[in-house]
Design a protein around this motif. Structure first.
Motif, PDB file in Angstrom:
ATOM      1  N   ALA A  36       0.831  -1.207   0.000  1.00 26.05           N
ATOM      2  CA  ALA A  36       0.000   0.000   0.000  1.00 26.05           C
ATOM      3  C   ALA A  36       0.863   1.253   0.000  1.00 26.05           C
ATOM      4  O   ALA A  36       0.582   2.217  -0.726  1.00 26.05           O
ATOM      5  CB  ALA A  36      -0.925  -0.005   1.213  1.00 26.05           C
ATOM      6  N   GLU A  37       1.923   1.257   0.795  1.00 26.72           N
ATOM      7  CA  GLU A  37       2.811   2.414   0.839  1.00 26.72           C
ATOM      8  C   GLU A  37       3.541   2.587  -0.494  1.00 26.72           C
ATOM      9  O   GLU A  37       3.728   3.714  -0.976  1.00 26.72           O
ATOM     10  CB  GLU A  37       3.810   2.257   1.983  1.00 26.72           C
ATOM     11  CG  GLU A  37       4.786   3.410   2.144  1.00 26.72           C
ATOM     12  CD  GLU A  37       4.156   4.731   2.555  1.00 26.72           C
ATOM     13  OE1 GLU A  37       4.858   5.741   2.536  1.00 26.72           O
ATOM     14  OE2 GLU A  37       2.944   4.740   2.880  1.00 26.72           O
ATOM     15  N   GLU A  38       3.926   1.488  -1.133  1.00 27.42           N
ATOM     16  CA  GLU A  38       4.575   1.566  -2.445  1.00 27.42           C
ATOM     17  C   GLU A  38       3.635   2.171  -3.486  1.00 27.42           C
ATOM     18  O   GLU A  38       4.054   3.002  -4.307  1.00 27.42           O
ATOM     19  CB  GLU A  38       5.031   0.174  -2.887  1.00 27.42           C
ATOM     20  CG  GLU A  38       6.219  -0.354  -2.090  1.00 27.42           C
ATOM     21  CD  GLU A  38       6.503  -1.831  -2.347  1.00 27.42           C
ATOM     22  OE1 GLU A  38       5.722  -2.456  -3.117  1.00 27.42           O
ATOM     23  OE2 GLU A  38       7.473  -2.359  -1.790  1.00 27.42           O
ATOM     24  N   TYR A  39       2.370   1.772  -3.455  1.00 23.09           N
ATOM     25  CA  TYR A  39       1.394   2.343  -4.392  1.00 23.09           C
ATOM     26  C   TYR A  39       1.171   3.823  -4.113  1.00 23.09           C
ATOM     27  O   TYR A  39       0.984   4.623  -5.038  1.00 23.09           O
ATOM     28  CB  TYR A  39       0.064   1.593  -4.308  1.00 23.09           C
ATOM     29  CG  TYR A  39       0.038   0.275  -5.045  1.00 23.09           C
ATOM     30  CD1 TYR A  39       0.263   0.217  -6.422  1.00 23.09           C
ATOM     31  CD2 TYR A  39      -0.248  -0.916  -4.380  1.00 23.09           C
ATOM     32  CE1 TYR A  39       0.225  -0.990  -7.107  1.00 23.09           C
ATOM     33  CE2 TYR A  39      -0.289  -2.129  -5.059  1.00 23.09           C
ATOM     34  CZ  TYR A  39      -0.051  -2.166  -6.414  1.00 23.09           C
ATOM     35  OH  TYR A  39      -0.089  -3.355  -7.091  1.00 23.09           O
ATOM     36  N   GLY A  75       0.610  10.015  -4.204  1.00 25.81           N
ATOM     37  CA  GLY A  75      -0.367  10.327  -3.159  1.00 25.81           C
ATOM     38  C   GLY A  75      -1.816  10.225  -3.571  1.00 25.81           C
ATOM     39  O   GLY A  75      -2.710  10.385  -2.737  1.00 25.81           O
ATOM     40  N   ARG A  76      -2.088   9.947  -4.834  1.00 23.41           N
ATOM     41  CA  ARG A  76      -3.488   9.828  -5.271  1.00 23.41           C
ATOM     42  C   ARG A  76      -4.155   8.652  -4.551  1.00 23.41           C
ATOM     43  O   ARG A  76      -5.264   8.785  -4.030  1.00 23.41           O
ATOM     44  CB  ARG A  76      -3.555   9.642  -6.793  1.00 23.41           C
ATOM     45  CG  ARG A  76      -3.151  10.871  -7.587  1.00 23.41           C
ATOM     46  CD  ARG A  76      -3.023  10.533  -9.063  1.00 23.41           C
ATOM     47  NE  ARG A  76      -2.733  11.701  -9.881  1.00 23.41           N
ATOM     48  CZ  ARG A  76      -1.512  12.200 -10.063  1.00 23.41           C
ATOM     49  NH1 ARG A  76      -0.467  11.635  -9.460  1.00 23.41           N
ATOM     50  NH2 ARG A  76      -1.320  13.258 -10.838  1.00 23.41           N
ATOM     51  N   PHE A  77      -3.498   7.505  -4.582  1.00 22.63           N
ATOM     52  CA  PHE A  77      -3.946   6.396  -3.746  1.00 22.63           C
ATOM     53  C   PHE A  77      -3.313   6.558  -2.369  1.00 22.63           C
ATOM     54  O   PHE A  77      -2.135   6.889  -2.258  1.00 22.63           O
ATOM     55  CB  PHE A  77      -3.531   5.045  -4.328  1.00 22.63           C
ATOM     56  CG  PHE A  77      -3.659   3.923  -3.326  1.00 22.63           C
ATOM     57  CD1 PHE A  77      -4.900   3.333  -3.087  1.00 22.63           C
ATOM     58  CD2 PHE A  77      -2.566   3.498  -2.582  1.00 22.63           C
ATOM     59  CE1 PHE A  77      -5.026   2.321  -2.137  1.00 22.63           C
ATOM     60  CE2 PHE A  77      -2.684   2.488  -1.639  1.00 22.63           C
ATOM     61  CZ  PHE A  77      -3.924   1.901  -1.412  1.00 22.63           C
ATOM     62  N   SER A  78      -4.098   6.326  -1.333  1.00 17.43           N
ATOM     63  CA  SER A  78      -3.562   6.392   0.020  1.00 17.43           C
ATOM     64  C   SER A  78      -4.302   5.407   0.917  1.00 17.43           C
ATOM     65  O   SER A  78      -5.527   5.309   0.860  1.00 17.43           O
ATOM     66  CB  SER A  78      -3.715   7.805   0.611  1.00 17.43           C
ATOM     67  OG  SER A  78      -3.320   7.810   1.979  1.00 17.43           O
ATOM     68  N   PRO A  79      -3.562   4.657   1.752  1.00 19.95           N
ATOM     69  CA  PRO A  79      -4.214   3.782   2.728  1.00 19.95           C
ATOM     70  C   PRO A  79      -4.574   4.504   4.016  1.00 19.95           C
ATOM     71  O   PRO A  79      -5.114   3.899   4.933  1.00 19.95           O
ATOM     72  CB  PRO A  79      -3.132   2.716   2.988  1.00 19.95           C
ATOM     73  CG  PRO A  79      -1.852   3.462   2.841  1.00 19.95           C
ATOM     74  CD  PRO A  79      -2.097   4.491   1.751  1.00 19.95           C
ATOM     75  N   ILE A  96      -7.801  -2.431  -1.480  1.00 22.13           N
ATOM     76  CA  ILE A  96      -6.498  -3.054  -1.701  1.00 22.13           C
ATOM     77  C   ILE A  96      -6.424  -4.415  -1.027  1.00 22.13           C
ATOM     78  O   ILE A  96      -5.774  -5.340  -1.524  1.00 22.13           O
ATOM     79  CB  ILE A  96      -5.341  -2.139  -1.232  1.00 22.13           C
ATOM     80  CG1 ILE A  96      -4.001  -2.686  -1.749  1.00 22.13           C
ATOM     81  CG2 ILE A  96      -5.331  -1.957   0.262  1.00 22.13           C
ATOM     82  CD1 ILE A  96      -2.820  -1.775  -1.499  1.00 22.13           C
ATOM     83  N   ALA A  97      -7.110  -4.595   0.106  1.00 19.08           N
ATOM     84  CA  ALA A  97      -7.122  -5.902   0.771  1.00 19.08           C
ATOM     85  C   ALA A  97      -7.862  -6.927  -0.078  1.00 19.08           C
ATOM     86  O   ALA A  97      -7.457  -8.100  -0.151  1.00 19.08           O
ATOM     87  CB  ALA A  97      -7.767  -5.791   2.149  1.00 19.08           C
ATOM     88  N   GLU A 135      -6.577  -2.940  -9.608  1.00 17.74           N
ATOM     89  CA  GLU A 135      -7.441  -2.393  -8.554  1.00 17.74           C
ATOM     90  C   GLU A 135      -7.046  -0.957  -8.211  1.00 17.74           C
ATOM     91  O   GLU A 135      -7.901  -0.072  -8.125  1.00 17.74           O
ATOM     92  CB  GLU A 135      -7.343  -3.297  -7.318  1.00 17.74           C
ATOM     93  CG  GLU A 135      -7.575  -2.639  -5.976  1.00 17.74           C
ATOM     94  CD  GLU A 135      -8.986  -2.133  -5.769  1.00 17.74           C
ATOM     95  OE1 GLU A 135      -9.141  -1.147  -5.016  1.00 17.74           O
ATOM     96  OE2 GLU A 135      -9.919  -2.695  -6.356  1.00 17.74           O
ATOM     97  N   ILE A 136      -5.761  -0.716  -8.041  1.00 16.49           N
ATOM     98  CA  ILE A 136      -5.298   0.638  -7.734  1.00 16.49           C
ATOM     99  C   ILE A 136      -5.495   1.551  -8.935  1.00 16.49           C
ATOM    100  O   ILE A 136      -5.972   2.690  -8.812  1.00 16.49           O
ATOM    101  CB  ILE A 136      -3.803   0.614  -7.334  1.00 16.49           C
ATOM    102  CG1 ILE A 136      -3.581  -0.290  -6.117  1.00 16.49           C
ATOM    103  CG2 ILE A 136      -3.300   2.028  -7.064  1.00 16.49           C
ATOM    104  CD1 ILE A 136      -4.322   0.111  -4.872  1.00 16.49           C
TER     105      ILE A 136
END
Length: 311
Positions: free
Chosen positions: A84-87, A93-97, A154-155, A265-266
């Motif tokens: 998740a951090e890699e994405y 920063g568009r995707f963020s967990p 993401i899960a 998914e991302i």
């Protein structure tokens, strides 16, 4: 998306509702391997430990830890958080967990379906510049953020990929498909191809088209199905990690096809956050080969992809 009935002959399949979605798994099983109990246990574990709607699980334990603290997590959560951090970094920063608080403030505090959410007088200040986790040996994680983690989609994509890899390694199946509510992974060691239908976002009983695929990953994101009213404002579940706000776009559905389900998914969510040219530039950092089908609010459809996939 769905798999037509004619593709379901002579296969061993499992269908189960878990992780707040419907999973459909089908493989060729020439060696009569017992796989269903293992897969079901894994999916139930993913739901039990990583759902933000459940308390006293591993995700809630992580979120209760104070900033600058170190926590030892399970190998699966360690791997999931690291991905998740890699994405987050690849997507700038568009995707963020780290959007749990924002999702709840915007009204997404319960599992779907629901149509109305309580109104919040104030939306707390959202900072994305300090969001990070530091990963250390022995599955240790140091929290360098006050934000809380939501693993959401993401899960699910992670579970689909994990199930797909396990089945290929442990059942010797020559072909198979794992569909977790539209997040899909499929494989074939021969001529078997899966025909995947793309749902009409304005009418779930119809399709806007279909495509054939042997190996790869597919994901679809939609702002119509997971949407609700908060006061007089229509909101949805796709938040822009740079702002913490629901993404604003003329696109209502995005389907991405690429090599890996988690990449798809991302990638699908990014199309709601920027113009197509900008998104394609970011997607090339995730996977250099991808195709997409976008449906806009006016019903128009746009099809495209990376240069490798365009003809």
């Amino acid at each position: 998306m769905n798999v037509p009935p004619e593709d379901l002959d002579e296969i061993d399949s499992l269908q189960v509702n878990v992780m707040n979605t419907s999973f459909y798994i089908a493989i060729s099983n020439e060696y009569n391997t017992n796989w269903k109990e293992t897969i079901l246990s894994f999916l139930q574990y993913m739901e039990r430990e990583f759902s933000r709607f459940l308390r006293n699980n591993e995700l809630s334990s992580l979120n209760e830890v104070k900033r600058d603290s170190i926590i030892v997590v399970s190998p699966i959560l360690f791997d999931l958080l690291k991905k998740a951090e890699e994405y987050r970094l690849k997507t700038e920063g568009r995707f963020s967990p780290y959007l749990l608080t924002q999702l709840e403030v915007h009204g997404y505090k319960q599992s779907f379906p629901f149509e109305v959410a309580p109104h919040h007088e104030m939306i707390p200040r959202y900072k994305n510049e300090d969001q990070s986790l530091i990963f250390m040996e022995g599955c240790q994680v140091m929290k360098k953020t006050d934000q809380k983690v939501d693993l959401g989609g993401i899960a699910k994509g992670y579970a689909v990929e994990a199930v797909s890899k396990w089945l290929q390694n442990h059942t010797r199946s020559t072909y198979g498909i794992v569909d977790g509510g539209g997040d899909m992974a499929m494989w074939s060691k021969g001529d078997k191809a899966w025909t995947i239908g793309i749902m009409d976002p304005f009418d779930e009983g119809k399709e806007i088209g279909s495509f054939s695929i042997r190996n790869g990953g597919v994901a679809t994101s939609n702002t119509i199905y997971r949407s609700w009213l908060q006061g007089e404002t229509k909101k949805h579940h796709i938040l822009d990690g740079r702002t913490g706000m629901p993404a604003v776009s003329e696109i209502v559905q995005a389907t991405v096809v690429t090599e890996h389900c988690l990449d798809a998914e991302i990638s699908a969510k990014l199309f709601f956050m920027d113009d197509v040219a900008s998104v394609k530039s970011v997607l090339s950092k995730i996977n250099r080969k991808f195709s997409y089908v976008l449906v806009k609010a006016n019903g128009k459809i746009e099809i495209g992809g990376s240069r490798e996939n365009e003809h």
